[in-house]
Design a protein around this motif. Structure first.
Motif: not given
Lengths: 218, 250, 189
Positions: A149, A166-167, B65, B121, B124, B128, B140-141, B144-145, B148-149, B151
């Motif tokens: 990313m 952090p993740l 997405v 988290i 960030a 990004l 898009k990215v 996605t983050y 994903f984050a 999780i």
């Protein structure tokens, strides 16, 4: 699977010839272990202190050693070569396998050095190996996804680190608990921490390919 | 004054009235210092609701997405922004709560730790997003983050407290969730939660509206800078061996 | 073989191109022309899957292999030419045919690392990699830009040979390369 293995081989050959990724990682792992040893040279470190310092050091080493995996590919525009000719899943798993192998090597090197320098000893080798190996693989998966990313953003390893640390901080809690137990600290249900590490790593592995695919094709 | 401002004023006044009304209530049982437990009206609703907004951000991120509809990107961004604000509020009020109840601002209690990690988290996400120059790719990215984050959230909320051997939140959790609060206190707590939720949803909708205006302005500016041939369809034309195309002949 | 329907690319509020339509069938050679900044390379990169379009669709049979060579396609500085052929062949799941290096004029340089290659040699290697696995669709972005006269003849050979087995999309500003095509899409039109 053969194409994923080719990616692993390519990573290894390029790393060995350029001496950037693995070489830098080894130097960082050794120098950070030495600084921890120096900082703790005047007191007797308990198992919990050794475990905490080890995992903090391994986390930072992973950022140094793995976070550039996709950033370097984007900077050199070789990511386009992989996009045109490679399968996305092969690229992801090839990178994850290589990053995991690197992290396992660096993690054990660093943990061993910290143990020697801070006069610790392993009471339960099986748990020591299981906790470090599962934690290092989890760090490798998380960093691979974050690197993909950050690379698309044109950001450097710093951005990947800001995202990944952090993740992946969750890894520290079960990692430290299991490592403490392996160094002789009597903790109930220490294997549950290893299970938590494996569970977190599995969740990242399950979602990682989707997250990677979205970033890779953006 | 438009309807939306009336709605916001009502929300703020109502929330303030609730707090003032309850300022004379008796201390809550189940806390080390019952008289100083009223901060839960500020602390617990944001802590609970930030997770709801992060979940919503993950859902919107996945929808963006898969569909590439700009609305879902705006919804993801707005959800992360509101969720992060609530998370920051929960962290700060949690520190005040810890000082009042346990005597220290920071105890590395699993709940304190997990909310701080969640905050980092989602901060960030902004780092990004700001790193991109291509906005389509950024959308898009970062979507996605956001997905994903999320999780990490179940692991931080449910697994971390079980891995770390102690928690000082036990008494407070029992008091709030286990029904140890007296009925008036409990009623006010849930009304406060609904109020914070309504405030957050209002802010979320406003933020999406602002992002839509920004997007429209950007597209309009782009179109305005183009010449009058914008809508022409570009198709290939046959090329003769001497290098002249049919367009040249015309 | 390949269809583009209403392709558009915008960067933020700035339009690069809009409304691009075309169909390619076996034997077609399409030249994409236009001044710098008109989006020739971007259009090729979108078709190659290296960038996403803002609007429109690209339809291509998933079973049709695609070859791409462009000046921005990176090469691994620490691998040799032969290792690149071996690596890309493995990614394509075909047996490596090192003869392709001789075909593009890299005989004798197979075992040199890319760090020691000149710009022209890198262009030739990109052409070689694009041909691995006999792609049905070949995308060439300014293929002769850094090549000598012999290299330009090689490009012409490659384009003509490719047209027998598939189609070619050629982004170019070179008048000679443009003549290789039987259709032209002008992005400044």
């Amino acid at each position: 699977m053969r194409d994923a293995w080719e990616i692993v081989k390519k990573e290894f050959v390029c790393d060995m010839r350029s001496r950037t990724g693995l070489g830098t990682g080894v130097l960082f792992a050794v120098s950070s272990a030495v600084s921890l040893g120096l900082a703790g040279s005047k007191f007797e470190a308990s198992a919990s202190v050794i475990a905490g310092l080890t995992w903090a050091a391994v986390l930072f080493t992973s950022v140094v050693a793995v976070s550039r995996t996709f950033i370097a590919e984007e900077e050199a525009k070789t990511a386009d070569l992989l996009r045109v000719f490679g399968r996305m899943s092969a690229v992801f798993w090839g990178k994850v396998v290589y990053a995991s192998a690197v992290m396992i090597c660096l993690g054990f090197l660093q943990a061993g050095l910290v143990l020697v320098l801070l006069s610790g000893s392993v009471a339960d080798p099986l748990m020591f190996i299981a906790s470090l190996a599962s934690g290092c693989c989890t760090l490798a998966v998380g960093l691979t996804v974050c690197s993909s990313m950050a690379a698309r953003a044109g950001g450097g390893a710093g951005l990947a680190g800001v995202m990944a640390i952090p993740l992946l901080l969750f890894v520290l809690a079960p990692g430290i608990a299991a490592l403490r137990a392996s160094l002789g600290d009597p903790l109930p249900n220490a294997w549950a921490s290893v299970v938590a590490l494996v569970g977190f790593g599995s969740a990242l592995c399950a979602a990682g390919p989707y997250a990677f695919a979205a970033a890779w094709k953006s | 004054m438009s309807g939306r401002y009336v709605w916001l004023v009502l929300l703020i006044v109502g929330y303030a009235a609730l707090l003032v009304t309850y300022s004379n209530a008796p201390g809550a049982l189940g806390f080390p210092v019952p008289d100083l437990a009223k901060i839960i009206f500020f602390h617990v609703p944001p802590a609970m609701l930030c997770t709801v907004f992060f979940l919503w951000a993950a859902i919107m991120g996945i929808r963006y997405v898969s569909s590439r509809k700009p609305y879902f990107d705006m919804a993801t961004q707005a959800s992360v922004e509101i969720g992060t604000l609530l998370c920051a509020l929960a962290t700060v009020t949690g520190m005040m709560f810890a000082k009042a109840q346990w005597g220290k601002y920071w105890e590395w209690d699993p709940r304190q730790t997990s909310i701080l990690i969640q905050l980092l988290i989602y901060l960030a996400y902004f780092a990004l997003r700001s790193a991109f120059t291509d906005r389509d790719r950024a959308a898009k990215v970062t979507a996605t983050y956001a997905a994903f984050a999320f999780i990490t959230v179940p692991f931080l909320v449910w697994v971390l407290p079980r891995v770390v051997a102690f928690t000082k939140h036990e008494g407070a959790n029992q008091a709030v969730v286990g029904g140890q609060l007296d009925s008036t206190y409990r009623t006010i707590f849930w009304i406060a939660t609904v109020y914070v939720f309504a405030l957050a949803v209002t802010a979320y909708k406003w933020r999406i509206a602002a992002l839509q205006i920004e997007k429209t302005r950007e597209v309009t500016n782009g179109l305005a800078s183009m010449d009058a041939t914008d809508t022409r369809v570009l198709r290939p034309v046959p090329l003769h061996s001497d290098g002249r195309s049919e367009e040249d002949e015309e | 073989m390949l269809s583009a329907r209403g392709l558009a690319k915008w960067y933020g509020g700035a339009r690069v191109f809009e409304g691009v339509h075309f169909d390619l069938v076996r034997g077609d050679i399409l030249a994409i022309t236009g001044p710098n900044g008109s989006g020739k390379s971007t259009l090729l990169r979108i078709i190659a899957g290296l960038e996403t379009q803002t609007n429109g669709d690209v339809e291509r049979s998933a079973s049709d292999a695609l070859g791409y060579a462009g000046p921005e396609l990176g090469l691994y500085a620490h691998l040799t030419g032969a290792e690149h052929v071996s690596f890309v062949s493995a990614l394509r799941s075909v047996a490596p045919d090192f003869g392709v290096l001789a075909y593009v004029g890299l005989s004798g340089a197979e075992h040199k690392r890319i760090g020691a290659y000149s710009t022209g040699m890198k262009s030739r290697l990109r052409l070689a990699l694009a041909l691995i696995g006999r792609p049905v669709l070949l995308l060439l972005d300014e293929p002769g830009a850094s090549l000598d006269a012999q290299g330009r003849r090689l490009v012409a050979d490659i384009v003509r040979e490719q047209a027998k087995q598939g189609a070619v999309l050629l982004a170019t500003n070179d008048p000679e390369e443009r003549l290789l095509a039987d259709m032209e899409l002008r992005l400044d039109a």
